[in-house]
Design an enzyme around this catalytic site. Structure first.
Site, mmCIF file in Angstrom:
data_model
loop_
_atom_site.group_PDB
_atom_site.id
_atom_site.type_symbol
_atom_site.label_atom_id
_atom_site.label_comp_id
_atom_site.label_asym_id
_atom_site.label_seq_id
_atom_site.Cartn_x
_atom_site.Cartn_y
_atom_site.Cartn_z
ATOM 1 N N LYS A 101 -0.513 -13.012 -1.070
ATOM 2 C CA LYS A 101 0.321 -12.903 -2.265
ATOM 3 C C LYS A 101 -0.130 -13.910 -3.314
ATOM 4 C CE LYS A 101 3.273 -9.658 -1.094
ATOM 5 N NZ LYS A 101 3.333 -8.390 -1.844
ATOM 6 N N GLU A 157 -4.942 -5.571 -5.251
ATOM 7 C CA GLU A 157 -3.766 -4.694 -5.239
ATOM 8 C C GLU A 157 -2.831 -5.025 -6.394
ATOM 9 O OE1 GLU A 157 -0.252 -3.090 -2.194
ATOM 10 O OE2 GLU A 157 -1.812 -4.446 -1.471
ATOM 11 N N LYS A 182 5.797 3.631 -1.066
ATOM 12 C CA LYS A 182 6.998 3.042 -0.475
ATOM 13 C C LYS A 182 8.124 4.078 -0.528
ATOM 14 C CE LYS A 182 6.296 -1.915 -0.898
ATOM 15 N NZ LYS A 182 4.880 -1.992 -1.225
#
Length: 371
Positions: free
Chosen positions: A168, A221, A268
């Site tokens: 992240k 990403e 998702k």
């Protein structure tokens, strides 16, 4: 003949604390656990299906737990008496009754798939295209901390058997560069790294990051929030690019394919409205030879079984990985044999989601309606 009309819908709430403590994202956003909503749909012949939706706080997606529950309370009474076997028809009905709010429909749609699988005796993977193989590659996400702390967490996950990590980033660019460098140095060279900014950078920050890390092996990403910014990044780099937050429906996926924007997508369930729409997106991506990840915004065993079952029916050559959310949290909401070893996960056997849901794990319903 069995009566498949919906007789009862119950809604439950379960707080799911994170096993590894506070989860931090870009911009100082954080969460201590998943605030999960679980839906039970019972047909008149007594078959029950279960679905789950749990957003990551109220900051990650255009969704929040309290809003989802209120929307479900609005929808549920208007679905009583409908044929539970008509999953796509019920999705159209939900769209007629409530415009938008796909996250609020996701758990209902999931419960309908589970119910259909139990009635047919087929697993979710079998119903959604047929299982390819028996297991799925897993990744672990490394929340934002100091570079050395993230490197230590990465080494811990590799020692636990994970071979794919999501780093992240999305804060200060220089610190983000150090984060990726520290993680890359701390893990074996064959460890697959995805670098996820969660749409927090602009094009200038993204280009700086790409230039500084051009000699490292990773997939980028969702660097930017807008479609146009990500397209500008795509045209400036040969780095593999995966989009997550941007892919929220068929229209944007078709546009991305036409523009040559993506090498892969992350779907998702809560973002797109459930398994039915996730399957449509998956099928389009597969037809265009894109790499596919299917997961969700959070949850425990119920949610893990749902998105993993759909991914298992995705062609093996195009599967990227998924996440074992039920291992992120300290509580359970169902029993199922998720066999995990060497960074791979086998799913429970059985019809539908393959789970034995334990409603005592999340207490009395917060809402119920009966025909």
């Amino acid at each position: 003949m069995a009566d498949t009309s919906i007789s009862t819908i119950r809604i439950f709430r379960q707080w799911q604390p994170f096993r590894d403590g506070t989860y931090r994202c870009s911009g100082g956003r954080s969460a201590e656990g998943f605030d999960s909503t679980i839906v039970e749909i019972v047909s008149r012949d007594g078959v029950a299906g279960y679905g789950e939706m749990a957003p990551l706080g109220s900051f990650y997606d255009p969704a929040f737990a309290a809003g989802a529950r209120e929307a479900m309370k609005e929808l549920a009474p208007q679905l009583l008496g409908c044929d539970a076997a008509g999953v796509e028809a019920l999705n159209r009905r939900m769209d007629l009754l409530l415009k938008g709010h796909p996250y609020a429909k996701s758990a209902i749609d999931m419960a309908l798939w589970d119910l259909a699988g139990k009635r047919s005796g087929l697993s979710l993977a079998a119903m959604s295209g047929g299982a390819e193989g028996k297991s799925l590659a897993l990744y672990r996400s490394i929340a934002q901390q100091a570079p050395e702390a993230m490197a230590a967490r990465a080494a811990k996950y590799v020692a636990e058997g994970y071979r794919r990590l999501q780093v992240k980033v999305g804060l200060d660019i220089n610190e983000d560069i150090a984060r990726l460098e520290a993680v890359r140095a701390a893990v074996p060279g064959d460890t697959v790294l995805f670098c996820d900014a969660n749409a927090s950078w602009g094009t200038a920050e993204t280009r700086r990051f790409l230039m500084a890390t051009r000699n490292l092996d990773y997939t980028l990403e969702q660097p930017c929030a807008s479609y146009e910014e990500n397209l500008a990044v795509r045209r400036a780099t040969e780095r593999p690019l995966v989009l997550d937050e941007t892919i929220d429906g068929v229209d944007v996926l078709l546009r991305a394919i036409g523009d040559g924007l993506v090498d892969g997508i992350t779907i998702k369930l809560a973002r797109v409205g459930g398994l039915t729409r996730a399957k449509l997106l998956r099928d389009i991506a597969v037809a265009k030879n894109l790499k596919v990840t299917i997961e969700d915004t959070g949850g425990a065993q119920i949610d893990t079984a749902a998105y993993s079952g759909l991914l298992l029916s995705t062609p093996e050559a195009l599967r990227q990985h998924t996440v074992d959310f039920h291992n992120w949290v300290t509580v359970a909401n169902a029993r199922g044999d998720f066999a995990i070893a060497d960074g791979m996960m086998r799913l429970p056997d059985g019809p539908g989601l393959g789970l034995e849901v334990d409603t005592s794990a999340f207490g009395a319903p917060i809402f119920a309606c009966t025909a």
